[in-house]
Design a protein around this motif. Structure first.
Motif, PDB file in Angstrom:
ATOM      1  N   SER A  72     -27.073   5.498   3.793  1.00 56.43           N
ATOM      2  CA  SER A  72     -27.494   5.075   5.139  1.00 56.43           C
ATOM      3  C   SER A  72     -26.573   3.964   5.621  1.00 56.43           C
ATOM      4  O   SER A  72     -26.126   3.126   4.830  1.00 56.43           O
ATOM      5  N   PHE A  73     -26.287   3.976   6.890  1.00 59.04           N
ATOM      6  CA  PHE A  73     -25.401   2.980   7.490  1.00 59.04           C
ATOM      7  C   PHE A  73     -26.087   1.616   7.490  1.00 59.04           C
ATOM      8  O   PHE A  73     -27.286   1.505   7.757  1.00 59.04           O
ATOM      9  N   LYS A  74     -25.308   0.569   7.213  1.00 60.40           N
ATOM     10  CA  LYS A  74     -25.831  -0.796   7.217  1.00 60.40           C
ATOM     11  C   LYS A  74     -25.259  -1.564   8.397  1.00 60.40           C
ATOM     12  O   LYS A  74     -24.032  -1.631   8.570  1.00 60.40           O
ATOM     13  N   GLN A  75     -26.117  -2.155   9.181  1.00 61.83           N
ATOM     14  CA  GLN A  75     -25.687  -2.877  10.362  1.00 61.83           C
ATOM     15  C   GLN A  75     -24.769  -4.038  10.017  1.00 61.83           C
ATOM     16  O   GLN A  75     -23.919  -4.436  10.824  1.00 61.83           O
ATOM     17  N   GLU A  76     -24.878  -4.564   8.804  1.00 60.00           N
ATOM     18  CA  GLU A  76     -24.041  -5.706   8.422  1.00 60.00           C
ATOM     19  C   GLU A  76     -22.552  -5.344   8.467  1.00 60.00           C
ATOM     20  O   GLU A  76     -21.703  -6.211   8.695  1.00 60.00           O
ATOM     21  N   TRP A  77     -22.216  -4.065   8.244  1.00 60.55           N
ATOM     22  CA  TRP A  77     -20.813  -3.649   8.315  1.00 60.55           C
ATOM     23  C   TRP A  77     -20.306  -3.752   9.749  1.00 60.55           C
ATOM     24  O   TRP A  77     -19.215  -4.253   9.992  1.00 60.55           O
ATOM     25  N   MET A  78     -21.113  -3.310  10.702  1.00 62.03           N
ATOM     26  CA  MET A  78     -20.720  -3.434  12.105  1.00 62.03           C
ATOM     27  C   MET A  78     -20.693  -4.894  12.527  1.00 62.03           C
ATOM     28  O   MET A  78     -19.821  -5.312  13.303  1.00 62.03           O
ATOM     29  N   ASP A  79     -21.598  -5.693  12.002  1.00 65.20           N
ATOM     30  CA  ASP A  79     -21.607  -7.117  12.340  1.00 65.20           C
ATOM     31  C   ASP A  79     -20.286  -7.775  11.932  1.00 65.20           C
ATOM     32  O   ASP A  79     -19.770  -8.647  12.643  1.00 65.20           O
ATOM     33  N   LYS A 113     -19.529   3.916  11.566  1.00 64.49           N
ATOM     34  CA  LYS A 113     -20.831   4.571  11.550  1.00 64.49           C
ATOM     35  C   LYS A 113     -20.750   6.038  11.127  1.00 64.49           C
ATOM     36  O   LYS A 113     -21.787   6.713  11.027  1.00 64.49           O
TER      37      LYS A 113
END
Length: 414
Positions: A282-289, A235
């Motif tokens: 912008s940060f993408k939630q898919e990376w954390m997923d 993040k």
């Protein structure tokens, strides 16, 4: 801005190739001598040669880890070993001991040296000292904050590279300088055989009551007073880049192929996205997923923001919600039949996610399962490294990884 290197762990030759295929700019691996992962699938000289070729053919780099704290007897034959490594084409060695550095400078003066995190460099003057000794790159102690890292960059020559860990396991001691494992069970962390005994669950015993064990309670689950959470900086790509770090390092030479592929994929996409449009990033939630699917402890941001290292007071075990069930070796587009090497049990009819480099994850169903070795239809692939075929409507590619949620109800199971 200089685009940072994404540096991935290579516990064996297969993981090296996976790391490169999923986007790592460089890998680090252990040879037969003097590295702190004694239980990793360390490389023979023949495997090093193959790994070097695989990396260099694709414009990537490969570093050899020699970061133990050596005793006198460890130096036997080291001159010939280092000269041999240089001939194989290794781009740099990662070293934590000045004795090894001195030998490397003498017998292989053209071989780049990176100073290991084991050297516990926590100030720029120490970094400058090592740079003046011919060290090209400083691998910072994990305990550095962003403010401190910016101080390194301000005081060091621009040619002096800075590397820092951005993801993976943390240590309750100063980056591995610990004797607990050695003291309790004879496995020395400083020789590559740490048993992580700091993460065990402990009880208090009063001297005159030797058989009465009192738990050290934090809550009804107990407490794990030396059990660090895992580092995850996905993040915070802008802050990492702007701090002046030249190489983003992923921990995990003991981790699985699934881990290597997933973590490299997530950070590759995040770094590339930032450099495509820094102002609009912008940060993408898919990376954390992606990162949440691999085996991990609860994530945190380490020491980067000035906090003390967080501990996990709830449990010591890993979170393992997903597992790899197979790797695709071949796909026939005409028949839509995939040939797969089994990694964990999977049933006919199961729906699995496909993990592929440079491609969003997608879901497929496995039908018409066939056991190649036994030459018959089957409803389950349940033998280690079993070769099986399945029909998959969506086209697959060689080395695609098939992963499945562990809490998914397995079709065909009771």
């Amino acid at each position: 801005m200089k685009k940072p290197e994404l540096l991935a762990p290579a516990g064996n030759l297969e993981k090296l190739k996976i790391a490169i295929d999923f986007g790592a700019d460089a890998v680090y691996m252990g040879g037969s001598k003097l590295n702190l992962r004694a239980f990793a699938g360390n490389f023979t000289n023949e495997e090093i040669e193959e790994g070097v070729k695989y990396c260099h053919d694709r414009g990537r780099k490969i570093y050899l880890v020699m970061n133990v704290f050596p005793r006198n007897f460890d130096f036997t034959g080291i001159e010939e070993y280092i000269k041999g490594i240089e001939k194989l084409g290794i781009d740099a060695i990662i070293v934590g001991d000045p004795g090894i550095i001195a030998i490397a400078r003498e017998v292989a003066p053209n071989l780049d040296v990176h100073i290991s995190t084991q050297a516990n460099i926590v100030n720029w003057r120490s970094a400058k000292f090592w740079y003046d000794q011919g060290v090209k790159r400083i691998i910072l102690a994990r305990e550095m904050t962003f403010n401190e890292i910016r101080g390194f960059r301000e005081h060091l020559p621009s040619e002096c590279e800075i590397e820092a860990f951005v993801h993976g396991s943390m240590c309750m001691a100063y980056s591995g300088r610990c004797l607990i494992s050695n003291y309790l069970i004879g496995r020395d962390a400083n020789k590559g055989t740490c048993a992580n005994v700091c993460r065990y669950k402990y009880y208090l015993v009063e001297e005159t009551r030797p058989n009465e064990f009192f738990p050290v309670l934090e809550d009804d689950k107990g407490t794990y007073i030396m059990n660090s959470k895992d580092l995850c900086m996905i993040k915070h790509i802008p802050e990492l880049v702007q701090s002046g770090i030249d190489s983003f390092k992923i921990e995990g030479r003991m981790k699985s192929e699934f881990y290597v592929a997933s973590v490299v994929k997530a950070y590759r996409e995040a770094i590339d996205s930032y450099f495509e449009n820094p102002e609009g990033y912008s940060f993408k939630q898919e990376w954390m997923d992606i990162l949440l699917k691999v085996s991990h402890r609860p994530y945190h941001s380490g020491f980067y923001f000035g906090k003390m290292g967080e501990q996990n007071y709830e449990e010591s075990s890993y979170i393992r919600d997903y597992e790899i069930v197979g790797i695709v070796k071949e796909y026939d587009e005409e028949t839509k039949i995939a040939t797969i090497v089994q990694k964990n049990r999977v049933f006919e009819g199961d729906k699995v996610d496909v993990l592929r480099a440079h491609t969003p994850n997608f879901n497929v169903q496995l039908t018409n399962m066939y056991d190649v070795e036994k030459n018959k239809e089957t409803d389950v692939a349940n033998r280690a490294h079993m070769i099986f075929k399945v029909k998959v409507d969506s086209p697959l590619k060689e080395n695609d990884m098939l992963i499945k949620a562990k809490n998914t109800i397995e079709i065909g199971s009771n």
